[in-house]
Design a protein around this motif. Sequence first.
Motif, PDB file in Angstrom:
ATOM      1  N   GLY A  97      43.950  42.080  27.153  1.00  0.00           N
ATOM      2  CA  GLY A  97      42.415  42.291  26.878  1.00  0.00           C
ATOM      3  C   GLY A  97      41.747  40.992  26.727  1.00  0.00           C
ATOM      4  O   GLY A  97      40.643  40.573  27.379  1.00  0.00           O
ATOM      5  N   HIS A  98      42.479  39.999  25.705  1.00  0.00           N
ATOM      6  CA  HIS A  98      41.801  38.755  25.613  1.00  0.00           C
ATOM      7  C   HIS A  98      41.926  37.943  26.729  1.00  0.00           C
ATOM      8  O   HIS A  98      40.868  37.114  27.138  1.00  0.00           O
ATOM      9  CB  HIS A  98      42.467  38.046  24.305  1.00  0.00           C
ATOM     10  N   ALA A  99      42.849  38.021  27.487  1.00  0.00           N
ATOM     11  CA  ALA A  99      42.928  36.981  28.578  1.00  0.00           C
ATOM     12  C   ALA A  99      41.917  37.376  29.755  1.00  0.00           C
ATOM     13  O   ALA A  99      41.177  36.824  30.507  1.00  0.00           O
ATOM     14  CB  ALA A  99      44.153  37.412  29.341  1.00  0.00           C
ATOM     15  N   THR A 100      41.551  38.935  29.780  1.00  0.00           N
ATOM     16  CA  THR A 100      40.570  39.375  30.596  1.00  0.00           C
ATOM     17  C   THR A 100      38.946  38.804  30.377  1.00  0.00           C
ATOM     18  O   THR A 100      38.373  38.547  31.115  1.00  0.00           O
ATOM     19  CB  THR A 100      40.406  40.812  30.782  1.00  0.00           C
ATOM     20  N   VAL A 101      38.879  38.983  28.850  1.00  0.00           N
ATOM     21  CA  VAL A 101      37.727  38.515  28.283  1.00  0.00           C
ATOM     22  C   VAL A 101      37.441  36.998  28.686  1.00  0.00           C
ATOM     23  O   VAL A 101      36.325  36.555  29.295  1.00  0.00           O
ATOM     24  CB  VAL A 101      37.492  38.601  26.912  1.00  0.00           C
ATOM     25  N   GLU A 102      38.384  36.243  28.870  1.00  0.00           N
ATOM     26  CA  GLU A 102      38.182  34.786  28.900  1.00  0.00           C
ATOM     27  C   GLU A 102      38.206  34.447  30.443  1.00  0.00           C
ATOM     28  O   GLU A 102      37.282  33.546  30.959  1.00  0.00           O
ATOM     29  CB  GLU A 102      39.677  34.056  28.369  1.00  0.00           C
ATOM     30  N   SER A 103      38.824  35.141  31.303  1.00  0.00           N
ATOM     31  CA  SER A 103      39.052  34.805  32.901  1.00  0.00           C
ATOM     32  C   SER A 103      39.317  36.295  33.459  1.00  0.00           C
ATOM     33  O   SER A 103      40.438  36.438  33.668  1.00  0.00           O
ATOM     34  CB  SER A 103      40.089  33.874  33.014  1.00  0.00           C
ATOM     35  N   TYR A 104      38.310  36.908  33.808  1.00  0.00           N
ATOM     36  CA  TYR A 104      37.921  38.431  34.140  1.00  0.00           C
ATOM     37  C   TYR A 104      38.991  38.304  35.478  1.00  0.00           C
ATOM     38  O   TYR A 104      39.672  39.728  35.498  1.00  0.00           O
ATOM     39  CB  TYR A 104      36.494  38.612  34.754  1.00  0.00           C
ATOM     40  N   ARG A 105      39.271  37.523  36.196  1.00  0.00           N
ATOM     41  CA  ARG A 105      39.834  37.865  37.435  1.00  0.00           C
ATOM     42  C   ARG A 105      41.083  36.812  37.446  1.00  0.00           C
ATOM     43  O   ARG A 105      42.399  37.016  37.943  1.00  0.00           O
ATOM     44  CB  ARG A 105      39.251  37.742  38.789  1.00  0.00           C
ATOM     45  N   SER A 106      41.042  35.500  36.880  1.00  0.00           N
ATOM     46  CA  SER A 106      42.039  34.473  37.102  1.00  0.00           C
ATOM     47  C   SER A 106      42.897  34.548  36.150  1.00  0.00           C
ATOM     48  O   SER A 106      43.960  33.485  35.824  1.00  0.00           O
ATOM     49  CB  SER A 106      41.253  32.991  37.223  1.00  0.00           C
ATOM     50  N   TRP A 107      43.070  35.448  35.212  1.00  0.00           N
ATOM     51  CA  TRP A 107      44.061  35.780  34.245  1.00  0.00           C
ATOM     52  C   TRP A 107      45.294  35.460  34.783  1.00  0.00           C
ATOM     53  O   TRP A 107      46.736  35.175  34.264  1.00  0.00           O
ATOM     54  CB  TRP A 107      43.888  36.888  33.365  1.00  0.00           C
ATOM     55  N   VAL A 108      45.544  35.875  36.118  1.00  0.00           N
ATOM     56  CA  VAL A 108      46.812  36.184  36.699  1.00  0.00           C
ATOM     57  C   VAL A 108      47.614  34.589  36.766  1.00  0.00           C
ATOM     58  O   VAL A 108      49.016  34.655  36.771  1.00  0.00           O
ATOM     59  CB  VAL A 108      46.765  36.641  38.118  1.00  0.00           C
ATOM     60  N   VAL A 109      46.854  33.533  36.885  1.00  0.00           N
ATOM     61  CA  VAL A 109      47.269  32.180  37.102  1.00  0.00           C
ATOM     62  C   VAL A 109      47.966  31.907  35.575  1.00  0.00           C
ATOM     63  O   VAL A 109      48.995  31.334  35.406  1.00  0.00           O
ATOM     64  CB  VAL A 109      46.488  31.293  37.402  1.00  0.00           C
ATOM     65  N   GLY A 110      47.271  32.282  34.403  1.00  0.00           N
ATOM     66  CA  GLY A 110      47.734  32.180  33.124  1.00  0.00           C
ATOM     67  C   GLY A 110      49.051  32.812  32.910  1.00  0.00           C
ATOM     68  O   GLY A 110      49.949  32.257  32.292  1.00  0.00           O
ATOM     69  N   LEU A 111      49.011  34.171  33.502  1.00  0.00           N
ATOM     70  CA  LEU A 111      50.228  35.049  33.291  1.00  0.00           C
ATOM     71  C   LEU A 111      51.473  34.531  33.905  1.00  0.00           C
ATOM     72  O   LEU A 111      52.619  34.306  33.493  1.00  0.00           O
ATOM     73  CB  LEU A 111      49.989  36.352  33.936  1.00  0.00           C
ATOM     74  N   GLU A 112      51.261  34.043  35.260  1.00  0.00           N
ATOM     75  CA  GLU A 112      52.169  32.900  35.917  1.00  0.00           C
ATOM     76  C   GLU A 112      52.750  32.113  35.047  1.00  0.00           C
ATOM     77  O   GLU A 112      54.061  31.763  35.047  1.00  0.00           O
ATOM     78  CB  GLU A 112      51.538  32.778  37.261  1.00  0.00           C
TER      79      GLU A 112
END
Length: 331
Positions: free
Chosen positions: A227-242
């Motif tokens: 949820g917080h990752a999406t607030v910060e970066s709506y689509r690019s959270w996938v890179v952070g998750l990686e």
Amino acid sequence: MKSSRRKFLAHSMALTLPMIAPFSPEDNGLIQADLLAELKQGMSNNRIDKDAFKISLFTKHVQWLDFTSLAKLLKETGFDGADLPVRKGGHILPENVERDLPLAMAAMKKEGLDIHFISTDIQDADDPLTERVLKTASSLGIKHYRMHYYYYDQTLSIDQNLKVFEQKMKKLAALNKRYKIIGEYQNHSQDQSTFFDKTYFGATLWDLYLVLRKINSPWLCSQFDIGHATVESYRSWVVGLELLAPFMSSLHVKDFSYQKQEKGWEVKMEQMGDGMVNYPLLFEILKKKKIQVPITFYYGYDIGDAAIGPDIISIKNGLESFKKMLKVWTS
């Protein structure tokens, strides 16, 4: 204050991020293969938890219930256990942990449930309350605790801040190892109203990755909050998750939308599946990566109060909606 802020941002430009390679089938991700191998060393086996996919209610919004009533509510609504706040203003005060946490655990066990997480104010291994909380939780078989947040000191550069966080977290990792309990740092999105006073470490994801990578301990991990990752970066959270995937030991879930207010756009919590969080994509990624971890569940909207009691229908609807989406990950 503005001068400090400009200095803080100027210093941040000196930070060099790891190089990111294009996606390839060989590494099944976005990180270079050699870096991925380095990250996996000693860490990847910790991403399959014996309590994987068990869902615990973060009980912040029902703290008016006693332990017995709370356990009965969780049983009735379909949760596997609790994420219990053991912190200032929480379900259990840290100074009372030796007395109250065993009582809470007994109430859960009576209903066939467990306390899978505690959420704490812990951020300093030298604080006397830290060891008391960890020792008690460990003795009861609790395997996960959420740390308190760190905030950037705007008089220091990004690099200097990260070194401070690393030193603090490294000491906690050693204490966690002693008590065989995993400390987890939750990525929290930035609150615009406190931007100049409390700039969250971990909101951007990459900064948390850099510190966890250096510490490289299975006892100090990421509680990935989609949820917080999406607030910060709506689509690019996938890179952070990686980046954080090799260090991920639990998943924090919620859903939200944006609502126009007088002072601008604000986050509005929603029932699971009705908001902006892309759970199908998240679960597809986690399944491909063979990440299997327990889940802490956050509502954030009204699910009852002390006067009227818990809203059973609303609680059940939210959980059932989430479980339908969860099948992408667990099937």
